[in-house]
Design an enzyme around this catalytic site. Sequence first.
Site, PDB file in Angstrom:
ATOM      1  N   LYS A   1     -52.056  35.215 -18.795  1.00  0.00           N
ATOM      2  CA  LYS A   1     -52.786  36.012 -17.801  1.00  0.00           C
ATOM      3  C   LYS A   1     -52.080  37.369 -17.745  1.00  0.00           C
ATOM      4  O   LYS A   1     -50.849  37.445 -17.863  1.00  0.00           O
ATOM      5  CB  LYS A   1     -52.719  35.273 -16.454  1.00  0.00           C
ATOM      6  CG  LYS A   1     -53.344  35.990 -15.284  1.00  0.00           C
ATOM      7  CD  LYS A   1     -54.853  35.893 -15.248  1.00  0.00           C
ATOM      8  CE  LYS A   1     -55.405  36.798 -14.141  1.00  0.00           C
ATOM      9  NZ  LYS A   1     -56.793  37.157 -14.324  1.00  0.00           N
TER      10      LYS A   1
ATOM     11  N   ASN B   1     -66.681  37.525 -12.543  1.00  0.00           N
ATOM     12  CA  ASN B   1     -65.450  37.413 -11.759  1.00  0.00           C
ATOM     13  C   ASN B   1     -65.034  38.787 -11.273  1.00  0.00           C
ATOM     14  O   ASN B   1     -65.295  39.799 -11.934  1.00  0.00           O
ATOM     15  CB  ASN B   1     -64.331  36.752 -12.587  1.00  0.00           C
ATOM     16  CG  ASN B   1     -63.563  37.748 -13.429  1.00  0.00           C
ATOM     17  OD1 ASN B   1     -62.603  38.358 -12.965  1.00  0.00           O
ATOM     18  ND2 ASN B   1     -63.986  37.936 -14.675  1.00  0.00           N
TER      19      ASN B   1
ATOM     20  N   CYS C   1     -59.976  45.558 -18.628  1.00  0.00           N
ATOM     21  CA  CYS C   1     -60.528  44.869 -17.447  1.00  0.00           C
ATOM     22  C   CYS C   1     -61.488  45.824 -16.743  1.00  0.00           C
ATOM     23  O   CYS C   1     -61.112  46.948 -16.417  1.00  0.00           O
ATOM     24  CB  CYS C   1     -59.416  44.442 -16.485  1.00  0.00           C
ATOM     25  SG  CYS C   1     -60.098  43.644 -15.021  1.00  0.00           S
TER      26      CYS C   1
ATOM     27  N   LYS D   1     -56.689  45.039 -26.674  1.00  0.00           N
ATOM     28  CA  LYS D   1     -57.919  44.348 -26.228  1.00  0.00           C
ATOM     29  C   LYS D   1     -58.897  45.388 -25.695  1.00  0.00           C
ATOM     30  O   LYS D   1     -58.598  46.119 -24.751  1.00  0.00           O
ATOM     31  CB  LYS D   1     -57.588  43.311 -25.157  1.00  0.00           C
ATOM     32  CG  LYS D   1     -58.802  42.487 -24.744  1.00  0.00           C
ATOM     33  CD  LYS D   1     -58.393  41.290 -23.928  1.00  0.00           C
ATOM     34  CE  LYS D   1     -59.568  40.469 -23.488  1.00  0.00           C
ATOM     35  NZ  LYS D   1     -59.160  39.350 -22.630  1.00  0.00           N
TER      36      LYS D   1
ATOM     37  N   ASN E   1     -63.339  42.121 -23.822  1.00  0.00           N
ATOM     38  CA  ASN E   1     -63.102  41.733 -22.436  1.00  0.00           C
ATOM     39  C   ASN E   1     -64.477  41.608 -21.765  1.00  0.00           C
ATOM     40  O   ASN E   1     -65.509  41.769 -22.424  1.00  0.00           O
ATOM     41  CB  ASN E   1     -62.220  42.780 -21.741  1.00  0.00           C
ATOM     42  CG  ASN E   1     -61.405  42.167 -20.602  1.00  0.00           C
ATOM     43  OD1 ASN E   1     -61.932  41.354 -19.828  1.00  0.00           O
ATOM     44  ND2 ASN E   1     -60.146  42.532 -20.497  1.00  0.00           N
TER      45      ASN E   1
ATOM     46  N   CYS F   1     -94.332  34.274 -30.585  1.00  0.00           N
ATOM     47  CA  CYS F   1     -94.937  32.974 -30.265  1.00  0.00           C
ATOM     48  C   CYS F   1     -93.949  31.839 -30.501  1.00  0.00           C
ATOM     49  O   CYS F   1     -93.865  30.895 -29.701  1.00  0.00           O
ATOM     50  CB  CYS F   1     -96.212  32.758 -31.077  1.00  0.00           C
ATOM     51  SG  CYS F   1     -95.928  32.883 -32.861  1.00  0.00           S
TER      52      CYS F   1
HETATM   53  C1  LIG Z   1     -61.780  34.748 -14.116  1.00  0.00           C
HETATM   54  C2  LIG Z   1     -61.406  35.582 -15.307  1.00  0.00           C
HETATM   55  C3  LIG Z   1     -60.188  36.245 -15.321  1.00  0.00           C
HETATM   56  C4  LIG Z   1     -59.830  37.010 -16.421  1.00  0.00           C
HETATM   57  N1  LIG Z   1     -58.615  37.645 -16.428  1.00  0.00           N
HETATM   58  C5  LIG Z   1     -58.259  38.389 -17.509  1.00  0.00           C
HETATM   59  C6  LIG Z   1     -56.978  38.984 -17.565  1.00  0.00           C
HETATM   60  O1  LIG Z   1     -56.139  38.849 -16.674  1.00  0.00           O
HETATM   61  N2  LIG Z   1     -56.688  39.749 -18.659  1.00  0.00           N
HETATM   62  C7  LIG Z   1     -57.567  39.920 -19.688  1.00  0.00           C
HETATM   63  O2  LIG Z   1     -57.255  40.601 -20.671  1.00  0.00           O
HETATM   64  N3  LIG Z   1     -58.784  39.321 -19.665  1.00  0.00           N
HETATM   65  C8  LIG Z   1     -59.133  38.569 -18.610  1.00  0.00           C
HETATM   66  N4  LIG Z   1     -60.355  37.945 -18.597  1.00  0.00           N
HETATM   67  C9  LIG Z   1     -61.283  38.140 -19.734  1.00  0.00           C
HETATM   68  C10 LIG Z   1     -61.172  37.002 -20.757  1.00  0.00           C
HETATM   69  O3  LIG Z   1     -59.899  36.965 -21.344  1.00  0.00           O
HETATM   70  C11 LIG Z   1     -62.233  37.176 -21.869  1.00  0.00           C
HETATM   71  O4  LIG Z   1     -61.986  38.396 -22.538  1.00  0.00           O
HETATM   72  C12 LIG Z   1     -63.652  37.200 -21.335  1.00  0.00           C
HETATM   73  O5  LIG Z   1     -63.800  36.286 -20.274  1.00  0.00           O
HETATM   74  C13 LIG Z   1     -64.674  36.867 -22.407  1.00  0.00           C
HETATM   75  O6  LIG Z   1     -64.441  35.601 -22.989  1.00  0.00           O
HETATM   76  P1  LIG Z   1     -65.228  34.261 -22.520  1.00  0.00           P
HETATM   77  O7  LIG Z   1     -66.692  34.533 -22.597  1.00  0.00           O
HETATM   78  O8  LIG Z   1     -64.735  33.193 -23.460  1.00  0.00           O
HETATM   79  O9  LIG Z   1     -64.818  34.004 -21.131  1.00  0.00           O
HETATM   80  C14 LIG Z   1     -60.715  37.147 -17.516  1.00  0.00           C
HETATM   81  C15 LIG Z   1     -61.934  36.458 -17.497  1.00  0.00           C
HETATM   82  C16 LIG Z   1     -62.285  35.679 -16.414  1.00  0.00           C
HETATM   83  C17 LIG Z   1     -63.592  34.942 -16.436  1.00  0.00           C
END
Ligand SMILES: Cc1cc2nc3c(=O)[nH]c(=O)nc-3n(C[C@H](O)[C@H](O)[C@H](O)COP(=O)(O)O)c2cc1C
Length: 395
Positions: free
Chosen positions: A46, A77, A139, A177, A204, A383
Amino acid sequence: MNNRFHTEFCGITLENPCLLASAPPTQSREGIAKALQLGWAGAVTKTCAPDDLITADPANRFAVYRSTEGKIAGLENIEGLTRKTLAYWEATVCQLKQEFPAKAIIASIMADPRREAWQELARRMEAAGADALELNLSCPHFRLADNMGAALGKNEDTSAAITAWVKAAVKIPVIVKLTPNVSNIQTVALAVEQAGADALAAINTVQCLMGIDIETFEPQPAVNGYSSFGGYSGSAIKPIGLRCVAQLAQSTKLPIHGIGGIGSWQDIIEYFAVGASAVQICTAVMFNGYGIIKPIISGLETYLERKGLSKIGALTGAAIPRITSREQLDMHWNRHSTIIAPEKCIHCGKCIRACTECGQSAIRFVNKIVTIDSNRCDGCSLCSHVCPQGVLALR
Ligand SMILES: Cc1cc2nc3c(=O)[nH]c(=O)nc-3n(C[C@H](O)[C@H](O)[C@H](O)COP(=O)(O)O)c2cc1C
């Protein structure tokens, strides 16, 4: 280790292509350890930040998008970064590497645009034993006003500057990322490649607004009556993730972690085909648990066997030569809708309505049997998509 899966990603050996993405499933040492034991090749923590940037999370921070059948298609989220201190993450990365030396532990980091802050995070995570760093420049909702996350990642100059700062501070590979919330993801990718990035991760979450309660006009997810734009993830964003990864593969030479809407082994093959050489998964794990790794691995094994492939890496970019501009597509490709399973027709008339109101009026019932006039049909395929029974197909 299954040799078919053996993957070198920036010099890191992965026992299979599946990593946990930075998100709730990687918010604790215990969770990551459990996942690694179950067979994940590694995890991205995380996102860690300097302690003074840690914020609380709202009580209601999720909302879902459902298909008409009620299945969850996407998740919004409005969560922040880790709520744990940097000291916690240093100890966690160090412990995980001791316990699981063969797994990849990637530290996700984010700061405001101060060189010292990025470099300190990077150095501390490298010293803790992280195999690589992932720079969260993507993010879409965290402290955008403070110029963090996607606010930085939307700009190629700041993205490049941060990449160069971090590269100057550490020896371990640096993965950037990227956010899909830009008009041209290739421009940002090229800038970070030139700044020294070793790899890319995409995507992301996609900035979104999940919905509005039409009685109260509260936006969702509502936090005491209010909401903010959040990040969309899960199967609904897979087409956006595939598009971004393909665009990256078309424009840079960097290895790519494919992310976005992956929940099955088939999704992984698709991401490989558009240029990924490993994948990260988040929402599918949030909904279904770490255990999804088992059917994913066995599905991949069976597929590689059937295709006679000795390495999963052989799939990387397999579809890229077929992705071209619309103008280069064959406009003379002669295909028409065809009735392939007339016995399945339930006479709902959806194909007729779609064809009449959006197409060529090529479909009608003749003696209660659905019939296509191939002189009128121009092969648009609508269709076949609206038919709930699989009666029609493009042939
Ligand atoms: C609840 C939540 C928290 C996330 N927190 C982070 C984070 O702290 N850092 C990050 O780079 N991506 C974060 N992401 C993004 C995920 O790492 C990922 O890039 C994104 O959800 C797309 O992948 P998925 O469709 O498999 O979820 C978060 C995603 C979700 C749903």
